[in-house]
Motif scaffolding. Structure first.
Motif, PDB file in Angstrom:
ATOM      1  N   ASP A   1      30.137  43.423  29.068  1.00  0.00           N
ATOM      2  CA  ASP A   1      30.770  42.293  28.374  1.00  0.00           C
ATOM      3  C   ASP A   1      29.710  41.406  27.717  1.00  0.00           C
ATOM      4  O   ASP A   1      28.839  40.856  28.395  1.00  0.00           O
ATOM      5  CB  ASP A   1      31.582  41.486  29.403  1.00  0.00           C
ATOM      6  CG  ASP A   1      32.512  40.485  28.755  1.00  0.00           C
ATOM      7  OD1 ASP A   1      32.267  40.103  27.598  1.00  0.00           O
ATOM      8  OD2 ASP A   1      33.473  40.075  29.426  1.00  0.00           O
ATOM      9  N   PRO A   2      29.773  41.213  26.385  1.00  0.00           N
ATOM     10  CA  PRO A   2      28.783  40.348  25.725  1.00  0.00           C
ATOM     11  C   PRO A   2      29.007  38.870  25.977  1.00  0.00           C
ATOM     12  O   PRO A   2      28.149  38.044  25.655  1.00  0.00           O
ATOM     13  CB  PRO A   2      28.961  40.689  24.236  1.00  0.00           C
ATOM     14  CG  PRO A   2      30.380  41.134  24.118  1.00  0.00           C
ATOM     15  CD  PRO A   2      30.687  41.839  25.409  1.00  0.00           C
ATOM     16  N   SER A   3      30.134  38.488  26.585  1.00  0.00           N
ATOM     17  CA  SER A   3      30.427  37.084  26.825  1.00  0.00           C
ATOM     18  C   SER A   3      29.441  36.481  27.822  1.00  0.00           C
ATOM     19  O   SER A   3      29.055  37.104  28.816  1.00  0.00           O
ATOM     20  CB  SER A   3      31.857  36.932  27.356  1.00  0.00           C
ATOM     21  OG  SER A   3      32.070  35.652  27.880  1.00  0.00           O
ATOM     22  N   SER A   4      29.046  35.234  27.567  1.00  0.00           N
ATOM     23  CA  SER A   4      28.139  34.547  28.494  1.00  0.00           C
ATOM     24  C   SER A   4      28.812  34.302  29.841  1.00  0.00           C
ATOM     25  O   SER A   4      28.131  34.155  30.866  1.00  0.00           O
ATOM     26  CB  SER A   4      27.669  33.220  27.884  1.00  0.00           C
ATOM     27  OG  SER A   4      28.799  32.379  27.609  1.00  0.00           O
ATOM     28  N   GLU A   5      30.145  34.268  29.863  1.00  0.00           N
ATOM     29  CA  GLU A   5      30.855  34.055  31.129  1.00  0.00           C
ATOM     30  C   GLU A   5      30.646  35.205  32.102  1.00  0.00           C
ATOM     31  O   GLU A   5      30.725  35.026  33.325  1.00  0.00           O
ATOM     32  CB  GLU A   5      32.353  33.865  30.867  1.00  0.00           C
ATOM     33  CG  GLU A   5      33.145  33.522  32.117  1.00  0.00           C
ATOM     34  CD  GLU A   5      34.646  33.450  31.870  1.00  0.00           C
ATOM     35  OE1 GLU A   5      35.370  33.117  32.828  1.00  0.00           O
ATOM     36  OE2 GLU A   5      35.092  33.727  30.734  1.00  0.00           O
ATOM     37  N   ALA A   6      30.358  36.394  31.567  1.00  0.00           N
ATOM     38  CA  ALA A   6      30.194  37.553  32.441  1.00  0.00           C
ATOM     39  C   ALA A   6      29.039  37.354  33.409  1.00  0.00           C
ATOM     40  O   ALA A   6      29.131  37.730  34.586  1.00  0.00           O
ATOM     41  CB  ALA A   6      29.982  38.806  31.597  1.00  0.00           C
ATOM     42  N   ASP A   7      27.933  36.764  32.944  1.00  0.00           N
ATOM     43  CA  ASP A   7      26.805  36.501  33.839  1.00  0.00           C
ATOM     44  C   ASP A   7      27.213  35.582  34.993  1.00  0.00           C
ATOM     45  O   ASP A   7      26.897  35.842  36.161  1.00  0.00           O
ATOM     46  CB  ASP A   7      25.652  35.842  33.067  1.00  0.00           C
ATOM     47  CG  ASP A   7      24.816  36.855  32.304  1.00  0.00           C
ATOM     48  OD1 ASP A   7      24.790  38.029  32.712  1.00  0.00           O
ATOM     49  OD2 ASP A   7      24.213  36.475  31.297  1.00  0.00           O
ATOM     50  N   ALA A   8      27.925  34.517  34.659  1.00  0.00           N
ATOM     51  CA  ALA A   8      28.334  33.556  35.685  1.00  0.00           C
ATOM     52  C   ALA A   8      29.277  34.212  36.687  1.00  0.00           C
ATOM     53  O   ALA A   8      29.192  33.959  37.905  1.00  0.00           O
ATOM     54  CB  ALA A   8      29.004  32.356  35.024  1.00  0.00           C
ATOM     55  N   LEU A   9      30.170  35.077  36.228  1.00  0.00           N
ATOM     56  CA  LEU A   9      31.109  35.732  37.134  1.00  0.00           C
ATOM     57  C   LEU A   9      30.387  36.709  38.059  1.00  0.00           C
ATOM     58  O   LEU A   9      30.720  36.815  39.253  1.00  0.00           O
ATOM     59  CB  LEU A   9      32.190  36.452  36.331  1.00  0.00           C
ATOM     60  CG  LEU A   9      33.182  35.538  35.604  1.00  0.00           C
ATOM     61  CD1 LEU A   9      34.083  36.354  34.685  1.00  0.00           C
ATOM     62  CD2 LEU A   9      34.025  34.755  36.604  1.00  0.00           C
ATOM     63  N   LEU A  10      29.411  37.415  37.546  1.00  0.00           N
ATOM     64  CA  LEU A  10      28.651  38.336  38.395  1.00  0.00           C
ATOM     65  C   LEU A  10      27.878  37.575  39.467  1.00  0.00           C
ATOM     66  O   LEU A  10      27.811  38.005  40.630  1.00  0.00           O
ATOM     67  CB  LEU A  10      27.700  39.173  37.538  1.00  0.00           C
ATOM     68  CG  LEU A  10      28.372  40.279  36.708  1.00  0.00           C
ATOM     69  CD1 LEU A  10      27.387  40.866  35.703  1.00  0.00           C
ATOM     70  CD2 LEU A  10      28.931  41.381  37.594  1.00  0.00           C
ATOM     71  N   ARG A  11      27.313  36.459  39.094  1.00  0.00           N
ATOM     72  CA  ARG A  11      26.588  35.648  40.097  1.00  0.00           C
ATOM     73  C   ARG A  11      27.544  35.098  41.160  1.00  0.00           C
ATOM     74  O   ARG A  11      27.190  35.005  42.342  1.00  0.00           O
ATOM     75  CB  ARG A  11      25.834  34.524  39.399  1.00  0.00           C
ATOM     76  CG  ARG A  11      24.667  35.016  38.554  1.00  0.00           C
ATOM     77  CD  ARG A  11      23.772  33.870  38.093  1.00  0.00           C
ATOM     78  NE  ARG A  11      22.643  34.383  37.336  1.00  0.00           N
ATOM     79  CZ  ARG A  11      22.627  34.522  36.011  1.00  0.00           C
ATOM     80  NH1 ARG A  11      23.674  34.155  35.295  1.00  0.00           N
ATOM     81  NH2 ARG A  11      21.560  35.021  35.396  1.00  0.00           N
ATOM     82  N   ALA A  12      28.761  34.758  40.730  1.00  0.00           N
ATOM     83  CA  ALA A  12      29.748  34.268  41.693  1.00  0.00           C
ATOM     84  C   ALA A  12      30.132  35.371  42.678  1.00  0.00           C
ATOM     85  O   ALA A  12      30.332  35.120  43.875  1.00  0.00           O
ATOM     86  CB  ALA A  12      30.981  33.756  40.955  1.00  0.00           C
ATOM     87  N   ILE A  13      30.224  36.609  42.200  1.00  0.00           N
ATOM     88  CA  ILE A  13      30.529  37.727  43.093  1.00  0.00           C
ATOM     89  C   ILE A  13      29.418  37.903  44.123  1.00  0.00           C
ATOM     90  O   ILE A  13      29.667  38.120  45.313  1.00  0.00           O
ATOM     91  CB  ILE A  13      30.730  39.019  42.270  1.00  0.00           C
ATOM     92  CG1 ILE A  13      31.996  38.912  41.406  1.00  0.00           C
ATOM     93  CG2 ILE A  13      30.817  40.233  43.188  1.00  0.00           C
ATOM     94  CD1 ILE A  13      32.152  40.039  40.405  1.00  0.00           C
TER      95      ILE A  13
END
Length: 277
Positions: free
Chosen positions: A238-250
């Motif tokens: 996912d190129p969205s910047s939100e994807a990084d934040a979601l992975l860190r939350a996981i």
């Protein structure tokens, strides 16, 4: 006959008008497709086919393969399913059909034929494949109003997946999958009104990634282990910047998915790293 008469007759025949041309043959209309609809499902997995009635003799068609697979792969056994298909317009040329599936192998038994096929179509591609996921799932792609139909067209059998738009990629229309072959026909698909071949595929990819971000953000704890892996994979692409934040939350909240999420973050960082000079 005197020579003069023969010459006169030859002259008359030679001067006779050309016969009118024959009218062009009427084009033959293509033979209509023969269709079968799902009439029953039997499985050793109680989650399979729960919206469809069982059918007599269905359990016997599963055979020993399912028992062996379930005994040897107890944690994640493959689906073992038998489906009964009945013709929409019954005739001697359109009898009942039975599909037997053990894992990713299928056999369609129809009119004395056994047609074997893998349950995955390798030429579906990197966008359509993840959108459809398991092509033989009921309903297809989790589309509440979708369905699968068995079709015989020009002597060849195939599955038609019909989508209503109520699925993660917003697929609508028909997808045709040959039972003897790998080349799929997505010409009948659209995404939010855009034909698949005219930008619909790109839209589908965007809709799919948006869907996985929503799952991770709002329903992570409800996902199965398999769905969590699929969502993490989608976030890695996912190129969205939100994807990084979601992975860190996981990583922070789910130790069981920590390693997969870390690898996804690594893939994202490698993909975004600048090329060496």
């Amino acid at each position: 006959m005197p020579l003069a008469h023969r010459l006169a007759l030859a002259w008359m025949v030679g001067c006779a008008p050309e016969p009118p041309p024959l009218p062009p043959a009427e084009p033959q209309a293509p033979a209509p497709a023969a269709l079968w609809r799902l009439a029953g499902v039997v499985s050793d997995d109680p989650t399979q086919g729960i919206d469809h009635p069982h059918f007599e003799g269905g359990a016997d068609t599963l055979g020993e393969d399912c028992k062996v697979a379930r005994a040897s792969l107890r944690s994640r056994p493959p689906p073992c399913v038998a489906e009964l298909w009945r013709p929409v317009a019954p005739s001697p040329q359109q009898g009942d059909a039975v599909l037997v599936r053990v894992g990713d192998q299928t056999r369609l038994r129809i009119l004395g034929q056994d047609l074997d096929h893998d349950a995955r179509w390798s030429l579906m591609g990197g966008t359509l494949g993840p959108c459809v996921s398991d092509p033989l799932a009921l309903p297809p792609a989790g589309d509440a109003a979708g369905l699968r139909v068995l079709e015989r067209l020009d002597g060849a059998y195939g599955w038609v997946l019909r989508f209503s738009g109520q699925n993660p990629c917003h697929l609508s229309g028909d997808l045709r999958l040959p039972i003897q072959g790998q080349r799929v026909d997505a010409s009948g698909l659209s995404v939010d009104g855009t034909p698949w071949t005219e930008g619909g595929a790109q839209l589908a990819q965007e809709r799919r990634l948006t869907w996985h971000r929503l799952l991770v953000r709002e329903r992570w704890n409800e996902l199965t282990p398999e769905d969590k892996i699929l969502s993490i994979k989608a976030l890695s692409e996912d190129p969205s910047s939100e994807a990084d934040a979601l992975l860190r939350a996981i990583i922070d909240r789910d130790p069981n998915a920590d390693a997969d999420a870390r690898r996804a973050l690594e893939r994202r960082s490698q993909a975004s790293a600048p090329e060496p000079p």
